[in-house]
Design a protein around this motif. Structure first.
Motif, short mmCIF file in Angstrom:
data_model
loop_
_atom_site.label_atom_id
_atom_site.label_comp_id
_atom_site.label_asym_id
_atom_site.label_seq_id
_atom_site.Cartn_x
_atom_site.Cartn_y
_atom_site.Cartn_z
N ASP A 12 0.91 -1.24 4.29
CA ASP A 12 0.47 -0.89 2.94
C ASP A 12 -0.19 -2.12 2.35
O ASP A 12 0.48 -3.12 2.11
CB ASP A 12 1.65 -0.45 2.08
CG ASP A 12 1.20 0.27 0.82
OD1 ASP A 12 0.23 -0.20 0.19
OD2 ASP A 12 1.82 1.28 0.46
N ARG A 14 -1.03 -2.81 -0.41
CA ARG A 14 -0.49 -3.18 -1.72
C ARG A 14 0.89 -3.84 -1.57
O ARG A 14 1.43 -4.34 -2.54
CB ARG A 14 -0.36 -1.92 -2.59
CG ARG A 14 -1.71 -1.23 -2.80
CD ARG A 14 -1.52 0.17 -3.35
NE ARG A 14 -0.81 1.01 -2.39
CZ ARG A 14 -0.44 2.26 -2.61
NH1 ARG A 14 -0.69 2.83 -3.78
NH2 ARG A 14 0.19 2.95 -1.70
N HIS A 17 5.18 -1.94 -4.14
CA HIS A 17 4.73 -1.34 -5.40
C HIS A 17 5.66 -0.17 -5.66
O HIS A 17 6.63 0.02 -4.93
CB HIS A 17 3.26 -0.91 -5.31
CG HIS A 17 3.01 0.00 -4.15
ND1 HIS A 17 3.11 1.35 -4.25
CD2 HIS A 17 2.75 -0.28 -2.86
CE1 HIS A 17 2.87 1.88 -3.05
NE2 HIS A 17 2.66 0.91 -2.19
N GLY A 18 5.40 0.63 -6.66
CA GLY A 18 6.32 1.70 -7.02
C GLY A 18 6.71 2.61 -5.88
O GLY A 18 7.88 2.91 -5.67
N GLN A 46 2.95 -13.66 -6.85
CA GLN A 46 2.89 -12.31 -6.28
C GLN A 46 4.28 -11.83 -5.86
O GLN A 46 4.63 -10.67 -6.06
CB GLN A 46 1.91 -12.25 -5.11
CG GLN A 46 1.56 -10.82 -4.74
CD GLN A 46 0.45 -10.71 -3.71
OE1 GLN A 46 -0.10 -11.70 -3.24
NE2 GLN A 46 0.13 -9.49 -3.36
N MET A 50 6.24 -8.47 -7.24
CA MET A 50 6.75 -7.42 -6.35
C MET A 50 8.26 -7.23 -6.53
O MET A 50 8.75 -6.11 -6.49
CB MET A 50 6.40 -7.74 -4.90
CG MET A 50 4.92 -7.55 -4.62
SD MET A 50 4.49 -7.61 -2.88
CE MET A 50 4.38 -9.35 -2.61
N VAL A 53 9.53 -4.68 -9.16
CA VAL A 53 9.44 -3.25 -8.87
C VAL A 53 10.75 -2.72 -8.29
O VAL A 53 11.11 -1.56 -8.49
CB VAL A 53 8.29 -2.99 -7.85
CG1 VAL A 53 8.26 -1.54 -7.41
CG2 VAL A 53 6.96 -3.40 -8.45
#
Length: 159
Positions: A12, A14, A17-18, A46, A50, A53
């Motif tokens: 992923d 990203r 994330h959520g 970063q 993260m 979340v």
């Protein structure tokens, strides 16, 4: 050295994330998310974003690819690991380095110039395709799926 309890490895771009932080972690019953990426391993800003979340009960580790290869086999059996990588090259580096990846969930690979879209969330170029074929040759099952309750698709059939 035992085999680490890797519940799932996911590509992923990203990273956390959520969707990863809530849906996948809960579905898998993971208590540790390991992000294996050379750039993020040294980017505390970063990492902190993260971490926000995830629920407090979920631990995170941010390792370079080499550190992941070097220490993954030292993981405690109590650690239920969700391994997240940014791209297929990172996944291939880990697999070739001895990380026991048998199943790879391909969740998100953004479209960019020179890539072809093979699903709503996955776009690949020739280098990606070559890396996926190598992973397949190494016996890794390649599954395209955004969220756990979606029916997974075999990535090779989409190429």
């Amino acid at each position: 050295m035992g085999n680490p309890n890797i519940l799932l490895t996911r590509i992923d771009n990203r990273l956390i994330h959520g969707q990863v932080g809530v849906t996948w972690v809960n579905h898998l019953g993971a208590n540790l998310v390991v992000v294996a990426n050379d750039k993020v391993a040294s980017d505390e800003v970063q990492q902190n974003l993260m971490d926000m979340v995830l629920p407090d009960v979920i631990q995170t580790r941010y390792f370079t690819l080499q550190k992941t290869i070097d220490i993954i086999h030292k993981a405690s059996p109590r650690q239920k690991i969700f391994l997240v990588v940014k791209d297929v090259q990172d996944a291939l580096t880990l697999k070739e380095g001895g990380v026991p990846i048998d199943h790879l969930n391909v969740g998100n690979m953004h479209y960019e110039e020179g890539k072809k879209q093979i699903s709503s969330t996955v776009s690949v170029d020739e280098n990606d395709i070559e890396a996926f074929k190598k992973l397949d040759e190494l016996g890794v099952e390649l599954d395209v799926r955004g969220v756990p309750n979606e029916k997974g698709k075999n990535l090779l059939e989409l190429l």
